[in-house]
Design a protein around this motif. Structure first.
Motif, PDB file in Angstrom:
ATOM      1  N   LEU A  47      37.089  45.777  29.466  1.00 25.36           N
ATOM      2  CA  LEU A  47      36.796  44.516  29.518  1.00 25.36           C
ATOM      3  C   LEU A  47      35.953  43.946  30.420  1.00 25.36           C
ATOM      4  O   LEU A  47      35.481  42.793  30.514  1.00 25.36           O
ATOM      5  CB  LEU A  47      38.144  43.721  29.734  1.00 25.36           C
ATOM      6  CG  LEU A  47      39.208  44.089  28.457  1.00 25.36           C
ATOM      7  CD1 LEU A  47      40.598  43.351  28.713  1.00 25.36           C
ATOM      8  CD2 LEU A  47      38.648  43.364  27.178  1.00 25.36           C
ATOM      9  N   GLY A  48      35.718  44.878  31.347  1.00 19.96           N
ATOM     10  CA  GLY A  48      34.510  44.192  32.720  1.00 19.96           C
ATOM     11  C   GLY A  48      35.135  43.509  33.511  1.00 19.96           C
ATOM     12  O   GLY A  48      34.338  42.776  34.223  1.00 19.96           O
ATOM     13  N   VAL A  49      36.416  43.852  33.984  1.00 19.15           N
ATOM     14  CA  VAL A  49      37.069  42.897  35.085  1.00 19.15           C
ATOM     15  C   VAL A  49      37.368  43.755  36.302  1.00 19.15           C
ATOM     16  O   VAL A  49      37.538  45.192  35.927  1.00 19.15           O
ATOM     17  CB  VAL A  49      38.195  42.095  34.583  1.00 19.15           C
ATOM     18  CG1 VAL A  49      37.609  41.282  33.288  1.00 19.15           C
ATOM     19  CG2 VAL A  49      39.250  43.041  33.928  1.00 19.15           C
ATOM     20  N   GLY A  50      37.403  43.131  37.260  1.00 20.77           N
ATOM     21  CA  GLY A  50      37.735  43.758  38.426  1.00 20.77           C
ATOM     22  C   GLY A  50      39.102  43.414  38.962  1.00 20.77           C
ATOM     23  O   GLY A  50      39.337  44.053  40.247  1.00 20.77           O
ATOM     24  N   ASN A  51      39.643  42.408  38.533  1.00 18.45           N
ATOM     25  CA  ASN A  51      41.090  42.182  39.361  1.00 18.45           C
ATOM     26  C   ASN A  51      41.872  41.431  38.260  1.00 18.45           C
ATOM     27  O   ASN A  51      41.494  41.290  36.868  1.00 18.45           O
ATOM     28  CB  ASN A  51      40.991  40.955  40.441  1.00 18.45           C
ATOM     29  CG  ASN A  51      40.236  39.708  39.983  1.00 18.45           C
ATOM     30  OD1 ASN A  51      40.641  39.159  38.889  1.00 18.45           O
ATOM     31  ND2 ASN A  51      39.245  39.033  40.450  1.00 18.45           N
TER      32      ASN A  51
END
Length: 87
Positions: A47-51
């Motif tokens: 999903l291309g998220v970091g948190n």
């Protein structure tokens, strides 16, 4: 919206977005904590998220979870948390 998440990753993302900890998710789905962590990491990468906050936003955006959705009674029982006013 489309995404490349596996059904298990969708389930993990849904439970995370509903406020469950990794330990609670482990109890609900019957998998090891390390396996839950792996699925969560894979989902976050896809999903291309970091948190976690962005993961929850993406869960709503991709209709994995609705804003008014709650845990099912069975999920609540398996989770093991006492009544906390959330879900």
């Amino acid at each position: 919206m489309s995404h490349d998440l596996t059904p298990r990753e969708v389930e993990i993302v849904r439970l995370i977005s509903l406020g469950c900890t990794v330990k609670e998710i482990s109890k609900i789905v019957g998998l090891a904590v390390s396996t839950i962590d792996t699925h969560r990491g894979n989902a976050m990468e896809k999903l291309g998220v970091g948190n976690m906050a962005l993961l929850t936003r993406m869960a709503i955006k991709h209709r994995i979870c609705k804003l008014n959705e709650k845990l099912t009674p069975a999920e609540k029982r398996k989770r093991g948390r006492k009544r906390d006013g959330w879900n």
